[in-house]
Scaffold this active site. Structure first.
Site: not given
Lengths: 413, 189
Positions: A145-146
């Site tokens: 996600h990051e």
């Protein structure tokens, strides 16, 4: 993918322009109200100067400021090899040009964020609580996600927009203070100058007060609307990078139900960076649907779990349409024809470990970040040596054996 | 005179525009092709890393696993075959065998609780899991890049430029053995 980045860049520039317009309007109206007819230009000048200054600061060292404000500390591979491996796996899957710098925040609340100027100079920070609670697949989901934030070029624009929001809030606050103290000569000089001008001046003053109240609200809404969309997009990106939406879904579930107190070092400016809103329910804030920087976490989990066909952006868009009634966050341009199969789980489903053991793991990670050395005695006892312990050897408290302290294994200075 | 001058200016402007468009498409194609090549070299980097990891792993485990000589031999043999491979297909086959041998090894480890408690071994196991994942993700990224590149060479305006400058279609990296299709299931306590 390229199309998605382009669409995202366009949106970001639009946001920056809107923010600058809000700032300029605020400058003109306040200038007119405070100084008089020629004050509009002065207001514009000050607004532009503030905007430039803030932009320069956030471009040159915005990431360092945010990392420092969050209490994130740079760590070496030895502190948490699995985190380094997972970040490198996702760096490879995303095809990034360089490895992001890795930081750990010594806090038991599970959360994570990414910042930086470009994919070449990005940083990822995770909390010790996150590392202690998630299994490998879940950690991979969060890191993915990051990594998607980095890949989509969200990181720079979130930093810039946050700084812009700060500027708008700052100016209206200065205006209000000046008005209440009357030190800026607000509305006094002109009532004695001429009768006719006084009326118009009063109208402008009312408009200025309204603008000063509304501008920060508007800026916040703009910022939040876009940052929520980016969270959905980063979820879609994570599913595609890992080919395993369940990893992130299960991680989000664990983060949402975590009993730890809220993240100590989070504030209004850094909150939109995190994967999950670091502020737990504060009671008074019930406008959540409008002002929340993050989409409802239950909805994010539901969307990820509805992706049964595959792990591409198109599959995410379909799952989103089935679950939520809001506007679809995936730009149509991003949807290319591709078949992306979901892979099998790799880690054991969920480690049903006692909370006590997890708490001990989190404590160990925090000690490692702080430069503690770990020794395992022959009797099986694990000894944690603080960084300021200078003696060359330590005695095992259980079996009285003397253990030499290796100087090479010392922590960061 | 003036009309022909205007007409020629217009034609030159149009030609100039077309040349600009061709150049930008050409550059985009080169960028995509470089990304494909780079993704391919990433796979190689990760495979080398796997080769470097194996001697350490075998050394650490051998003391605990006295009765698993066959497993170790299979790993060592597959490793040297993979390192000595000359052609791409040879390498693919050898790497497939190596992955098989490693996944078998990881299953056998379950029978040795002492080994599973060894800190060194746990660290190596994490490195091995990481490396296997990195190989899988490098492959995934390569296939993604090939898809973007192939799409661009086949879609209309850029397909003309691709034809002019011989940007040929690239093949996907298909997995060789059934075992390769799934990364070895490694469990870590």
């Amino acid at each position: 993918m390229w199309e998605l980045i382009q669409a995202n860049k366009r949106d970001s520039v639009l946001l920056m322009v809107l923010m600058a317009l809000v700032l300029l309007t605020l400058g003109v109206v306040i200038g007119l109200a405070v100084v008089g007819p020629q004050g509009g230009l002065i207001g514009v000048g000050i607004a532009v100067a503030v905007w430039l200054l803030l932009t320069l600061i956030s471009f040159s060292s915005g990431d360092q400021i945010l990392l420092a404000a969050s209490g994130a500390r740079p760590v070496t591979h030895e502190v948490h090899p699995q985190l380094f491996n997972v970040v490198e796996e996702m760096k490879i899957a995303a095809g990034l040009p360089a490895m992001p710098k890795i930081y750990i925040i010594n806090d038991p609340a599970p959360n994570a964020f990414a910042t930086g100027r470009s994919p070449k100079s990005a940083s990822i920070a995770v909390t010790a609580g996150l590392l202690g609670r998630l299994n490998r697949d879940e950690l991979q989901g969060v890191v993915a996600h990051e990594m998607s934030h980095i890949l989509h070029r969200d990181i720079l624009y979130v930093t810039l927009a946050g700084v812009m929001l700060g500027g708008v809030v700052l100016i209206s606050q200065i205006f209000f203070r000046g008005m209440f103290r009357g030190s800026l000569g607000f509305n006094r000089r002109y009532s004695s100058d001429s009768r006719g001008g006084g009326q118009a001046q009063l109208v402008i003053a009312v408009v200025a007060v309204l603008a000063a109240i509304l501008a920060p609200l508007m800026a916040r809404l703009l910022y939040f609307a876009l940052s929520r969309r980016r969270e959905y997009l980063a979820d879609a990106g994570a599913a595609r990078l890992t080919r395993y939406p369940e990893g992130l879904a299960s991680a989000l579930e664990k983060i949402a139900t975590d009993p730890a107190p809220q993240l100590a070092a989070a504030n209004d400016a850094t909150a939109p960076l995190y994967i999950v809103n670091p502020f737990k329910k504060r009671g008074k804030m019930d406008l959540s649907a409008w002002t929340s920087t993050h989409p409802p976490i239950a909805e994010r989990i539901h969307i990820l779990r509805s992706m049964s066909q595959g792990a591409s952006y198109k599959d995410y868009a379909q799952a989103f349409a089935a679950v939520s009634r809001s506007r679809n966050p995936v730009p149509l341009a991003a949807i290319t024809k591709e078949q992306v199969a979901i892979r099998q789980a790799q880690a054991e489903p969920t480690r049903q470990e006692k909370t006590q053991k997890q708490a001990r793991q989190i404590g160990d990670i925090m000690r490692k970040v702080n430069g503690f050395r770990f020794l395992t005695c022959a009797c099986g006892l694990k000894i944690k040596v603080p960084p300021d312990f200078k003696a060359p050897a330590v005695e095992c408290p259980r079996c009285r054996r003397t253990l030499p302290l290796a100087t090479a294994a010392s922590g960061p200075a | 005179m003036t009309t022909t001058a205007i007409a020629s200016i217009v034609i030159f402007a149009l030609l100039f525009l077309i040349v600009l468009v061709v150049i930008s498409i050409y550059n985009a194609l080169v960028r995509l092709r470089n990304q494909v090549d780079n993704a391919w070299s990433q796979i190689d980097v990760q495979l080398k890393r796997r080769h470097d990891l194996i001697p350490n792993l075998v050394e650490t485990a051998r003391g605990y696993m006295k009765h698993e000589r066959e497993t170790f031999e299979a790993i060592t043999k597959a490793r040297s075959a993979a390192m000595g491979a000359r052609t791409v297909s040879e390498a693919g086959q050898a790497e497939g065998q190596l992955a098989d041998a490693l996944s078998k090894f990881m299953l056998v480890v379950e029978n040795y609780p002492d080994l599973k408690a060894n800190q060194n071994f746990l660290a190596l196991q994490e490195e091995l899991t990481g490396t296997e994942n990195k190989i899988a993700f490098a492959r995934q990224n390569y296939n993604d890049q090939v898809l973007f590149y192939n799409n661009r060479t086949q879609m209309f305006p850029s397909s003309v430029v691709a034809g002019m400058f011989a940007f040929t279609k690239r093949d996907f990296f298909e997995v060789e053995t059934a075992a390769e299709r799934e990364a070895p299931k490694v469990s870590f306590a």
